[in-house]
Design an enzyme around this catalytic site. Sequence first.
Site, PDB file in Angstrom:
ATOM      1  N   GLY A  14      37.380  -2.871  45.129  1.00  8.26           N
ATOM      2  CA  GLY A  14      36.428  -3.856  44.629  1.00  8.26           C
ATOM      3  C   GLY A  14      36.075  -3.783  43.167  1.00  8.26           C
ATOM      4  O   GLY A  14      35.528  -4.740  42.624  1.00  8.26           O
ATOM      5  N   TYR A 147      56.113   2.887  45.534  1.00  7.80           N
ATOM      6  CA  TYR A 147      55.045   1.889  45.540  1.00  7.80           C
ATOM      7  C   TYR A 147      55.536   0.569  46.136  1.00  7.80           C
ATOM      8  O   TYR A 147      54.878  -0.023  46.994  1.00  7.80           O
ATOM      9  CB  TYR A 147      54.549   1.675  44.108  1.00  7.80           C
ATOM     10  CG  TYR A 147      53.463   0.641  43.976  1.00  7.80           C
ATOM     11  CD1 TYR A 147      52.160   0.946  44.343  1.00  7.80           C
ATOM     12  CD2 TYR A 147      53.729  -0.630  43.473  1.00  7.80           C
ATOM     13  CE1 TYR A 147      51.144   0.000  44.221  1.00  7.80           C
ATOM     14  CE2 TYR A 147      52.730  -1.571  43.348  1.00  7.80           C
ATOM     15  CZ  TYR A 147      51.436  -1.256  43.721  1.00  7.80           C
ATOM     16  OH  TYR A 147      50.447  -2.193  43.605  1.00  7.80           O
TER      17      TYR A 147
END
Length: 190
Positions: A14, A147
């Site tokens: 966030g 990743y």
Amino acid sequence: MLAEPHEVILVTGGTGLVGSAIRHIIDTSPDPRYAKRPNETWVFCTSRDADLRDYAQTKRLFETHRPTRVIHLAALVGGLYNNMKKKAEFYRDNAVMNDNVLHLAYLMKVKKVVSCLSTCIFPDKTTYPIDETMIHNGPPHESNFGYAHAKRMIDVINRAYHDQYGCNFTSVIPTNIFGPHDNYNLEDSH
């Protein structure tokens, strides 16, 4: 007229680049399509709230906030050098985070999950233009190996939960993201 049901939107990652931009838009947009609605509670969590690699901490986060929707942005991210040096760490940490978030979203009957992928998931050798049907058409570039594969697996998990349980899990693949709250460090920038 019936009141709209209360929605709790949990945003993982966030305070990162995308999470901060979402927060800015819902807090400041004069356009009601994008502004926070009266029936919504937005929770922008960070790794200080829960280590999403840890199932118990992730479960506690979900139990505390009881989200009805999740925007999954959290990830171990790093620049070219870090991705090349820490392929296993980038794969494992991201794969575990994704699995914990999506499995708990299923268990808690979250209505919708939108996860953020990356353009590095596309095959290194491909034709252009590219689109989402091409994600699994070959290996990603070696520099993002761990990743990229962990991010690709979100697409696989989304499909599996939809096919087996009817979950509304999806993902977006943003391109060319940069701006406030980005990391511009040469060694570990995104």
